[in-house]
Design an enzyme around this catalytic site. Structure first.
Site, PDB file in Angstrom:
ATOM      1  N   ARG A  10      -4.314   3.137  -5.185  1.00  0.00           N
ATOM      2  CA  ARG A  10      -4.465   4.163  -4.150  1.00  0.00           C
ATOM      3  C   ARG A  10      -4.955   5.490  -4.723  1.00  0.00           C
ATOM      4  O   ARG A  10      -5.694   6.215  -4.057  1.00  0.00           O
ATOM      5  CB  ARG A  10      -3.137   4.342  -3.412  1.00  0.00           C
ATOM      6  N   LYS A  37       5.786 -13.746   7.870  1.00  0.00           N
ATOM      7  CA  LYS A  37       6.267 -13.998   9.230  1.00  0.00           C
ATOM      8  C   LYS A  37       5.228 -13.788  10.327  1.00  0.00           C
ATOM      9  O   LYS A  37       4.452 -12.840  10.274  1.00  0.00           O
ATOM     10  CB  LYS A  37       7.441 -13.069   9.530  1.00  0.00           C
ATOM     11  N   GLY A  93      -0.474  -4.809   1.712  1.00  0.00           N
ATOM     12  CA  GLY A  93       0.171  -4.493   0.431  1.00  0.00           C
ATOM     13  C   GLY A  93       0.233  -5.692  -0.501  1.00  0.00           C
ATOM     14  O   GLY A  93      -0.231  -5.638  -1.646  1.00  0.00           O
ATOM     15  N   GLY A 129       0.140  -0.764   6.646  1.00  0.00           N
ATOM     16  CA  GLY A 129       0.348  -0.699   8.095  1.00  0.00           C
ATOM     17  C   GLY A 129      -0.894  -0.282   8.863  1.00  0.00           C
ATOM     18  O   GLY A 129      -1.169  -0.825   9.936  1.00  0.00           O
TER      19      GLY A 129
END
Ligand code: ADP
Ligand code: MG
Length: 400
Positions: free
Chosen positions: A39, A200, A358, A381
């Site tokens: 990043r 998930k 991520g 996100g």
């Protein structure tokens, strides 16, 4: 593609100006230093370009979740050394974001110097997007540059509020990110394949729903494939599986059918009775042969080969989520193999490949192909919300 200003719209000489630059320094830590500085690398060109133009650069960032109060272990000073190493330059840590301490620091910094302000989330006004808080920070700057796409899904003071007060510009990383995302899902070249993996279904429902209407091939792997397999009547044994979401999985497969999107589930899988590196019970089998005491920890080699054939027919790939529990060997094999195929096709010029998430970034680094993709998003996100088809407040504020 939203319309926003970039660093190209700035004058060549920024001497005497202060640039407030929102960056992403929320680095994964290992002991006293960052375990991954991707990043920081992403924002290095923006920071150095502004410094080279003579601006005093003040970096704004959050670090962890201090919840509106100071916390010594969540100070951005924790990553000062990592940032200096990436930039190849010393920077000044400023333990505030506004007020006299910032003013004094600006008196010490020379044109072209860089300051690192403390964690913006130490103040409740950040996450509340409080207008007075945003104005108190903006008071120190002449321009605002947002280079943190990863925080653009939040309407916070330093991601959204300040952009409405100061002249606002997209940094180089933000600019590249938005154009790569546009090439991947905004205006992609068809056929488009999306690989969605990870743990998930519940965390990626909106992504799946958006993708079925946009891509020709939806490839499902990781723990979430187990839920889809269960929905198709497969006994997945002890696998991670959201049995309460099988109806939803069926609904997504129906929607895909109507939209002309082919959903690809694995035929073979790698299973084990215990989750450990190379356990004694490790084996590969057809999805219909999973025993009740086994869990699926990766998709199998036949499935990987079939998916590689699909990618060969595609022009665009969007990838989010590992295909298996890649942190533990040998459950990284499918993720690594598919990543290598996508990388090779990209290098051949037949595929535009964009990946994000991520764990996905970690997996691509692990596969040593990160440099061979067209674009890898370091946003977690925000990348997912973009995959969900949402407008991001930080991006919208730049376009206003
Ligand atoms: P990203 O951060 O890239 O969006 P996710 O957070 O959704 O990805 O998922 C990553 C996690 O999914 C990894 O920790 C990986 O171990 C886990 N995972 C993938 N496949 C399986 C599986 N079959 N069983 C259990 N966990 C899995
Ligand atoms: Mg994750």
């Amino acid at each position: 593609m939203p319309n926003f200003k970039t660093l190209d719209d700035l004058p060549a000489d920024l001497s005497g100006k202060v640039a407030l630059v929102r960056v992403d320094l929320n680095l994964p830590m290992n002991g006293g230093s960052a375990s991954d500085v991707t990043r920081v690398e992403a924002s290095k060109p923006t920071i150095l370009e502004l410094a080279e133009k003579g601006a005093k650069v003040l970096l704004l960032a959050h670090f962890g979740r201090p919840g509106g109060a100071r916390s010594s272990v969540l100070s951005t000073s924790m990553v000062q050394g990592d940032v200096e190493e990436v930039l190849g330059k010393e920077i000044m840590f400023v333990p505030e974001v506004a007020g006299p301490v910032v003013e004094q620091s600006l008196g010490i910094l020379r044109d072209g110097d860089i300051g690192l302000l403390d964690n913006v989330r130490f103040w409740p006004g950040e996450e509340a997007n409080d207008a007075d808080f945003a104005a108190s920070i903006a008071a120190h700057g002449d321009i605002y540059v947002n280079d943190a796409f990863s925080a653009a899904h939040r309407a916070h003071a330093t991601t959204e509020g300040i952009a409405r007060i100061l002249p606002a510009y997209a940094g180089r990383a933000m600019e590249r990110e938005l154009s790569a995302l546009d090439a991947a899902l905004g205006n992609p070249e068809a056929p488009v394949a999306a690989v969605v993996g990870g743990a998930k279904v519940s965390t990626k429902l909106a992504v799946l729903k958006n993708l079925v209407g946009k891509v020709q091939h939806l490839i499902i792997g990781g723990g979430m494939a187990n839920t889809f397999l269960a929905a198709r009547g497969v006994d997945v044994g002890k696998s991670l599986c959201e049995h309460d979401l099988t109806d939803t999985a069926n609904q997504i497969m129906d929607e895909a059918d109507h939209a002309g999107c082919t959903v690809h589930l694995p035929y073979d899988v790698v299973v084990a009775k215990e989750f450990a590196a190379t356990p004694a019970s490790l084996r590969t089998c057809n999805v219909h042969e999973v025993a009740s005491d086994e869990m699926i920890l990766d998709i199998g080699p036949q499935a990987v080969e079939a998916l590689a054939d699909v990618l060969k027919t595609c022009r665009t790939l969007v990838l989010n989520g590992p295909l298996g529990a890649f942190e533990t060997t040998p459950f990284d094999e499918a993720t690594v193999a598919l990543a290598k195929t996508a990388a090779a096709l990209t290098q051949d010029g037949s595929l535009t490949s964009v990946a994000g998430g991520g764990d996905t970034v970690a997996a691509l680094n692990h596969a040593k192909v990160a440099g061979d993709f067209t674009y890898i998003s370091t946003a977690g996100g925000a990348f997912l919300e973009w995959m969900e088809g949402k407008e991001l407040p930080g991006v919208a504020a730049l376009s206003a």
